[in-house]
Design an enzyme around this catalytic site. Sequence first.
Site, PDB file in Angstrom:
ATOM      1  N   GLY A 152      -0.424  13.544  79.867  1.00  0.00           N
ATOM      2  CA  GLY A 152      -1.561  14.378  79.463  1.00  0.00           C
ATOM      3  C   GLY A 152      -1.188  15.780  79.029  1.00  0.00           C
ATOM      4  O   GLY A 152      -0.571  15.976  77.985  1.00  0.00           O
ATOM      5  N   LYS A 223       4.691   4.986  79.114  1.00  0.00           N
ATOM      6  CA  LYS A 223       5.135   6.392  79.136  1.00  0.00           C
ATOM      7  C   LYS A 223       6.603   6.488  79.539  1.00  0.00           C
ATOM      8  O   LYS A 223       7.361   7.283  78.977  1.00  0.00           O
ATOM      9  CB  LYS A 223       4.248   7.184  80.096  1.00  0.00           C
ATOM     10  CG  LYS A 223       2.794   7.267  79.627  1.00  0.00           C
ATOM     11  CD  LYS A 223       1.883   7.747  80.736  1.00  0.00           C
ATOM     12  CE  LYS A 223       0.430   7.826  80.300  1.00  0.00           C
ATOM     13  NZ  LYS A 223      -0.507   7.966  81.427  1.00  0.00           N
TER      14      LYS A 223
HETATM   15  N1  HSE Z   1      -5.145   6.238  81.798  1.00  0.00           N
HETATM   16  C1  HSE Z   1      -4.190   7.275  81.713  1.00  0.00           C
HETATM   17  C2  HSE Z   1      -3.975   7.863  83.097  1.00  0.00           C
HETATM   18  C3  HSE Z   1      -4.682   8.335  80.764  1.00  0.00           C
HETATM   19  O1  HSE Z   1      -4.795   7.604  83.980  1.00  0.00           O
HETATM   20  O2  HSE Z   1      -2.991   8.539  83.308  1.00  0.00           O
HETATM   21  C4  HSE Z   1      -3.625   9.306  80.365  1.00  0.00           C
HETATM   22  O3  HSE Z   1      -2.589   8.685  79.673  1.00  0.00           O
END
Ligand code: HSE
Length: 454
Positions: A152, A223
């Site tokens: 994020g 990620k």
């Molecule tokens: N679904 C993801 C999370 C959103 O909860 O981290 C951010 O990539």
Amino acid sequence: MGRRLLPRTASCRSFNGEFTVKPVKVGICGLGTVGGGTFNVLQRNAEEIARRAGRGIEVAQIAMRSPNPNCQITGTPITADVFEVATNPEIDIVIELIGGYTIARELVLKAIDNGKHVVTANKALIAVHGNEIFAKAREKGVIVAFEAAVAGGIPVIKAIREGLSANRINWVAGIINGTGNFILTEMREKGRAFPDVLAEAQALGYAEADPTFDVEGIDAAHKLTILASIAFGIPLQFDKAYTEGITQLTTADVNYAEALGYRIKHLGVARSTANGIELRVHPTLIPADRLIANVNGVMNAVMVNGDAAGSTLFYGAGAGMEPTASSVVADLVDVVRAMTSDPENRVPHLAFQPDSLSAHPILPIEACESAYYLRIQAKDHPGVLAQVASILSERGINIESIMQKEVEEQDGLVPMILLTHRVLEQRMNDAITALEALQDVVGNVVRIRVEQLN
Ligand code: HSE
């Protein structure tokens, strides 16, 4: 050698400080949580952003299926067709925020084909199709930026790709799914039930469209795949990541871990070893006194261990409207600054020059090494502990500590909790098979990996 095609910041301003160069025009595809946040941040901080970028950034078109009640978009051209944005001759940068693999891939490839730079928050797209997308982008001399795809609002891509570029990275370990961390925190601190917390994470816009991506570790593996590529200079290989979710975790294990001085976190670990690269996402016991063990709620944290810098820790909101928008807009500023530079002088997409990527293999989970927490449910008979100890010692597995609890009233079984030293996963698999075959051991042995992160 690089040749500038446009004057830089200073010459973009008139005497009264106003920007005289035409603004860069961008198109937002998807006005959901992140798209809405991006639009709002671009409007609210327009002046500050232009001072940084050297030019204004104007949203020239938005592709969306339904309005976002959080955004005042009056006056901005709208379309329902994302491909209109990708082919709009006015637009310099396409911001892909629709998510998913299929249409997003087509959209990004079309935008690149049309000479547009791309900013995306789509970790699934980059992890699965990134090699193809970056090759196409190089061919066309455009940038594809993806800071918002990982953790994020934490600028961890930039930190690893640029800030730590002197280092040989040894390992990266991170809490990189906000939803999962939010669920684990609420369960541990408030004893809330899993579905209840997940529903709240969905309502807050943290969870993926398919929340199994969050709780089964797929989102974290996307990620981690990206982090491993930029840390070690390897192609993206999502299909080789090992993924284990948090749905099987029990309160009993959370509490036993606490009693042993550990916290359970859903961790992504990428480690470079002599034999290959470990790439794994799974629940993990971390000593409770580590900073990363105290990262709670929707917050994310990524630890990076490099040979020169040692360990660094990057912490912040891992999901949500404006934290993720912060990374999208930072990428926009980077693209605006770099779009007039020669493509070969830009920061490479995957941190390393594309012709210098390494073929160091990703290891299967059986070839990975970690310490383990084991919980064995045994009948209360003499000699069981000795049998357990001998199975482990025959396989060279060193026990670090043992905790045996009192007999449980409901089933008459004794929970035995062991911590081991580091061992190859294959050896632990063999030991668990032998343990489960013991007459006095009931059900499956619970196994959770342990990382010291020191
Ligand atoms: N679904 C993801 C999370 C959103 O909860 O981290 C951010 O990539």
